[in-house]
Design an enzyme around this catalytic site. Structure first.
Site, PDB file in Angstrom:
ATOM      1  N   TYR A  25       0.857  -1.201   0.000  1.00  0.00           N
ATOM      2  CA  TYR A  25       0.000   0.000   0.000  1.00  0.00           C
ATOM      3  C   TYR A  25       0.881   1.235   0.000  1.00  0.00           C
ATOM      4  O   TYR A  25       1.866   1.308   0.742  1.00  0.00           O
ATOM      5  CB  TYR A  25      -0.881  -0.021   1.263  1.00  0.00           C
ATOM      6  CG  TYR A  25      -1.699   1.238   1.446  1.00  0.00           C
ATOM      7  CD1 TYR A  25      -3.026   1.277   1.027  1.00  0.00           C
ATOM      8  CD2 TYR A  25      -1.150   2.385   2.024  1.00  0.00           C
ATOM      9  CE1 TYR A  25      -3.781   2.434   1.174  1.00  0.00           C
ATOM     10  CE2 TYR A  25      -1.902   3.539   2.174  1.00  0.00           C
ATOM     11  CZ  TYR A  25      -3.217   3.555   1.753  1.00  0.00           C
ATOM     12  OH  TYR A  25      -3.956   4.694   1.881  1.00  0.00           O
ATOM     13  N   GLU A  68      -3.873   7.618  -3.753  1.00  0.00           N
ATOM     14  CA  GLU A  68      -3.683   6.314  -3.110  1.00  0.00           C
ATOM     15  C   GLU A  68      -3.476   5.226  -4.156  1.00  0.00           C
ATOM     16  O   GLU A  68      -4.229   5.150  -5.120  1.00  0.00           O
ATOM     17  CB  GLU A  68      -4.920   5.981  -2.265  1.00  0.00           C
ATOM     18  CG  GLU A  68      -4.788   4.673  -1.501  1.00  0.00           C
ATOM     19  CD  GLU A  68      -6.098   4.265  -0.844  1.00  0.00           C
ATOM     20  OE1 GLU A  68      -6.223   4.395   0.375  1.00  0.00           O
ATOM     21  OE2 GLU A  68      -7.019   3.822  -1.575  1.00  0.00           O
TER      22      GLU A  68
END
Ligand code: GDP
Ligand code: MN
Length: 380
Positions: A101, A191
């Site tokens: 991530y 993101e």
């Protein structure tokens, strides 16, 4: 304003951030056509402004062309977190070796930009944040540090995400480009989940979510055009057209206030006395009875409303104009819930006089108004 994955990835490509090619389409027929051109395997993804598409059945990896049309059709019929899927994105499927991530966002608590990373990427990141918060890494950056990145800091951060030296280096370069893109677009968040390595060890952005600051969109007309009206709250859009600032919340006390600061203070005070605001609504500084009518219509659209608090501190706003707007509203609208009103400031005597004989419950202070409305609305 949120961007769809295909829109964010177009910006990624323009800025040298590696991601697979893709095409977004509106119909299953077009999806099939694109898959035929790309060759199998492909991934088909729902284009909605929500996370968790994978879990909701909105991401499918397919190796057989005969499944493409039906799968695209099914995804186009989904609602994900109550949002309709109007487009699907087709991309060549990638062989995933590892998933991590990576994001960059405005962190209000530290009043700075931070990179956030986690070695366990993929669809369970929210779970990890709850159960193993120590696994979520943060790197604080000033605007200067984004403009003139320090390789050593970024390398230290990136080496927590990947083991291989070349992967760490690629991630550092990607972080620099993300930082530049973040600044250039006035983003509040970018993101990538998952950021992956493929079977050749190349670091690739496999997903992309991007949020832009609405208040800076005037500087980016080409980005403002990317707004997807289907995904916006219709009431909030209508409100802004009518010169009202309106944000829906999940409580039950409707609020009508003049001025954004007072609106926030009003919501805090309602909460403090045990109530729960159903909305933020700033009717603005001008004196316009019609705005009050429009504000009432917006508040009453919410089926959860059990009471309304009107808090007006008249300056430029004249209390008699507000009172006239209220009388007009009560004439043309059916208001099935109690209304508490605090009306002070410019022309308050005239305003109060106009309201004599109505069912409105008056309060002289905000505390009194908030206490009454919390009781009437039922504490929650
Ligand atoms: P999200 O659930 O809305 O975050 O959607 P993502 O685009 O992140 O997709 C969810 C998951 O699907 C990813 O975490 C991957 O595991 C998987 N996925 C997405 N694209 C591909 C792909 O090209 N190949 C493979 N094998 N899996 C993929
Ligand atoms: Mn994702």
């Amino acid at each position: 304003m949120k961007l769809h994955e295909y829109q964010a990835k177009a910006l990624f490509r323009e800025n040298g951030i590696l991601c697979p090619p893709d095409k977004a389409v509106d119909t299953a027929e077009e999806a099939l056509q694109v898959a035929e051109e790309m060759g199998m395997p492909v991934v088909i993804k729902a284009m909605v402004h929500s996370g968790g598409r994978g879990k909701a059945g909105g991401v499918k990896v397919l190796s057989d062309i005969s499944e493409v049309k039906e799968t695209a059709e099914n995804i186009l019929q989904l609602r994900i977190q109550d949002l309709p899927v109007r487009k699907v994105m087709i991309a060549p499927a990638v062989n995933i070796e590892t998933e991590v991530y990576l994001s960059i966002l405005l962190d209000r608590s530290t009043r700075s930009v931070i990179y956030v990373g986690c070695k366990d990427g993929g669809v369970e990141i929210e779970e990890t944040a709850k159960t193993n918060p120590e696994k979520i890494l943060k790197l604080q950056c000033s605007t200067d540090q984004l403009k003139n990145p320090d390789d050593a800091r970024l390398t230290e951060f990136a080496s927590n995400l990947f083991d291989g030296e070349s992967q760490v280096q690629e991630t550092v370069e990607m972080m620099k480009k993300l930082g530049a893109l973040f600044l250039a677009t006035d983003a509040s968040m970018i993101e990538i989940n998952p950021l992956i390595t493929d079977n050749k060890g190349t670091v690739i952005a496999l997903d992309a979510k991007m949020m832009l600051d609405d208040n800076a969109l005037f500087r980016h007309p080409e980005l403002a055009e990317l707004r997807d009206m289907d995904s916006e709250d219709q009431d909030e859009l209508d409100a802004s057209e009518k010169g009202l600032a309106f944000i829906r919340l999940d409580g039950n006390v409707g609020c009508m206030v003049n001025g954004a600061g007072l609106a926030m203070a009003t919501m805090d005070t309602i909460k403090h006395f045990g109530g729960n605001p159903a909305n933020f609504l700033d009717v603005g500084g001008s004196s316009n009875p019609q705005k009050v009518v429009e504000a009432f219509k917006l508040i009453l659209k919410d089926p959860n409303i059990t009471a309304i608090l009107i808090n007006i501190f008249g300056g430029i706003t004249r209390c008699d104009d507000i009172a006239n707007g209220l009388l007009e509203s009560l004439k043309i609208l059916d208001v099935p819930v109690p209304i508490v009103i605090r009306l002070v400031g410019t022309n308050e005597e005239e305003g109060r006089a106009l309201l004599v004989g109505t069912d409105l419950i008056t309060a002289h202070t905000l505390e009194e108004g908030a206490t009454k409305v919390a009781e009437l609305g039922g504490k929650s």
